[in-house]
Design an enzyme around this catalytic site. Structure first.
Site, PDB file in Angstrom:
ATOM      1  N   HIS A 159       6.950 -10.927   6.909  1.00  0.00           N
ATOM      2  CA  HIS A 159       8.011 -10.185   7.868  1.00  0.00           C
ATOM      3  C   HIS A 159       8.639 -10.883   8.603  1.00  0.00           C
ATOM      4  O   HIS A 159       9.926 -10.689   8.990  1.00  0.00           O
ATOM      5  CB  HIS A 159       7.047  -9.327   8.491  1.00  0.00           C
ATOM      6  CG  HIS A 159       6.163  -8.209   8.233  1.00  0.00           C
ATOM      7  ND1 HIS A 159       4.992  -8.379   7.754  1.00  0.00           N
ATOM      8  CD2 HIS A 159       6.667  -7.035   7.169  1.00  0.00           C
ATOM      9  CE1 HIS A 159       4.243  -7.229   7.208  1.00  0.00           C
ATOM     10  NE2 HIS A 159       5.321  -6.616   6.854  1.00  0.00           N
ATOM     11  N   GLU A 203      11.714  -8.903  -1.274  1.00  0.00           N
ATOM     12  CA  GLU A 203      11.436  -8.865  -2.997  1.00  0.00           C
ATOM     13  C   GLU A 203      10.010  -8.541  -3.360  1.00  0.00           C
ATOM     14  O   GLU A 203      10.075  -8.057  -4.332  1.00  0.00           O
ATOM     15  CB  GLU A 203      12.321 -10.072  -3.361  1.00  0.00           C
ATOM     16  CG  GLU A 203      13.600 -10.117  -3.374  1.00  0.00           C
ATOM     17  CD  GLU A 203      14.074 -11.405  -3.977  1.00  0.00           C
ATOM     18  OE1 GLU A 203      13.274 -12.237  -4.408  1.00  0.00           O
ATOM     19  OE2 GLU A 203      15.253 -11.559  -4.144  1.00  0.00           O
ATOM     20  N   SER A 249       0.277  -7.194   3.859  1.00  0.00           N
ATOM     21  CA  SER A 249      -0.562  -6.816   4.994  1.00  0.00           C
ATOM     22  C   SER A 249      -1.961  -6.247   4.150  1.00  0.00           C
ATOM     23  O   SER A 249      -2.912  -6.570   4.973  1.00  0.00           O
ATOM     24  CB  SER A 249       0.154  -5.489   5.722  1.00  0.00           C
ATOM     25  OG  SER A 249       1.366  -5.808   6.231  1.00  0.00           O
TER      26      SER A 249
END
Ligand code: PAF
Length: 282
Positions: free
Chosen positions: A41, A152, A190
């Site tokens: 992120h 991606e 995550s």
């Protein structure tokens, strides 16, 4: 550390902050997230900052992209830690709306992207891209950024978002950013936080097996055989089940029988209760 990270919770505050940045001469780059942030992120935020000058992130765990049996309730929610990471990556503004701000009573619109939403994740998680397309359309219209950055890692999602932005004339450029990986090849996600130590050891095999399948396809193995072999190898490595391993046209995700056009290998597989996805250019 960035000078400061402002946190806003309403669309009007978001638009005011974006307008102020524009008035000060900055471009605006946007990275939508569901939080539980990792380096992947942060690479989107850094790209947004470098390209546009003013970087905005959103944090919203979007209930509409989870089916009732999926992990919405246990999805990690770590806003304070996320805000600190965003600040360290140079993010200027965090939009973290409450559920009611995104879906007020009476909310009744949804965005459906045909074709590229249909195969692979679309077959396995039929609710998923409707939820993603609806929330991303809202977020893009709310933030009014010059460019928005998507990993991606979620390759099919990236194609869906590109299509909806084009089809709906949303004036935000959609930019795909490369997947970040652990040393053993495991794509940062995550959901990796759910893995037990044993599962984590097996997880890195997913990327290795995809590499082997690409090599086999380039060496002339029929696409269908390379896909089936890879699925078999994942099960042999300890994955509990395989949703798909597919070598597809890189833009349409349609099945292919040779590598004449640009192709992508995509996979989804389970380790216990955790579903991992990965993809690479072929
Ligand atoms: O990739 C994600 O984290 C989510 O699907 C997104 C794009 C933030 C929409 O909720």
């Amino acid at each position: 550390m960035a000078a400061s990270l402002s946190i806003v919770r309403t669309v009007s505050e978001l638009r005011e902050a974006v307008a102020r940045a524009r008035a000060a001469g900055a471009g605006v780059g946007f990275a939508p997230t569901m939080g539980a942030l990792h380096e992947g992120h942060l690479s989107l935020i850094r790209a947004a900052k470098a390209r546009c000058g003013f970087a905005v992130a959103s944090l919203f765990v979007n209930p509409r992209q989870f089916a009732p049996h999926e992990d919405f309730d246990r999805y990690p929610r770590t806003e304070a830690a996320d805000a600190a990471l965003l600040a360290s990556a140079g993010c200027d503004l965090l939009f973290a709306p409450e559920r009611e701000a995104m879906y007020p009573p009476g909310f009744s619109t949804s965005v459906h992207v045909a074709e590229v939403s249909a195969p692979l994740e679309g077959e396995m998680r039929p609710h998923f891209f409707g939820g993603v397309a609806t929330v991303v359309t809202k977020l893009l219209l709310q933030a009014q950024a010059d460019a928005a950055f998507f990993g991606e890692k979620d390759y099919q999602q990236l194609l869906v978002v590109k299509r909806l932005a084009r089809d709906l004339d949303i004036p935000t450029e959609i930019i795909g950013c490369p997947t970040l990986r652990e040393q053993d090849g495991l794509a940062l996600s995550s959901r990796n936080a759910y893995l037990s130590a044993d599962e984590r050891r097996i997880a890195g095999r997913l990327n290795l097996v995809l590499h082997e399948a690409i090599k086999a396809a380039h060496a002339g193995e029929p696409i269908a055989r390379a896909e089936a072999d890879a699925a078999h190898r994942l099960l042999g490595a300890g994955f509990s089940s395989v949703d798909y391993v597919a070598i597809r046209h890189a833009e349409t995700l349609e099945p292919i029988t040779d590598l004449a056009a640009p192709a992508r290998i995509l996979a989804a597989a389970w380790l216990g209760k955790t579903r991992l996805i990965d993809n690479m250019a072929v």
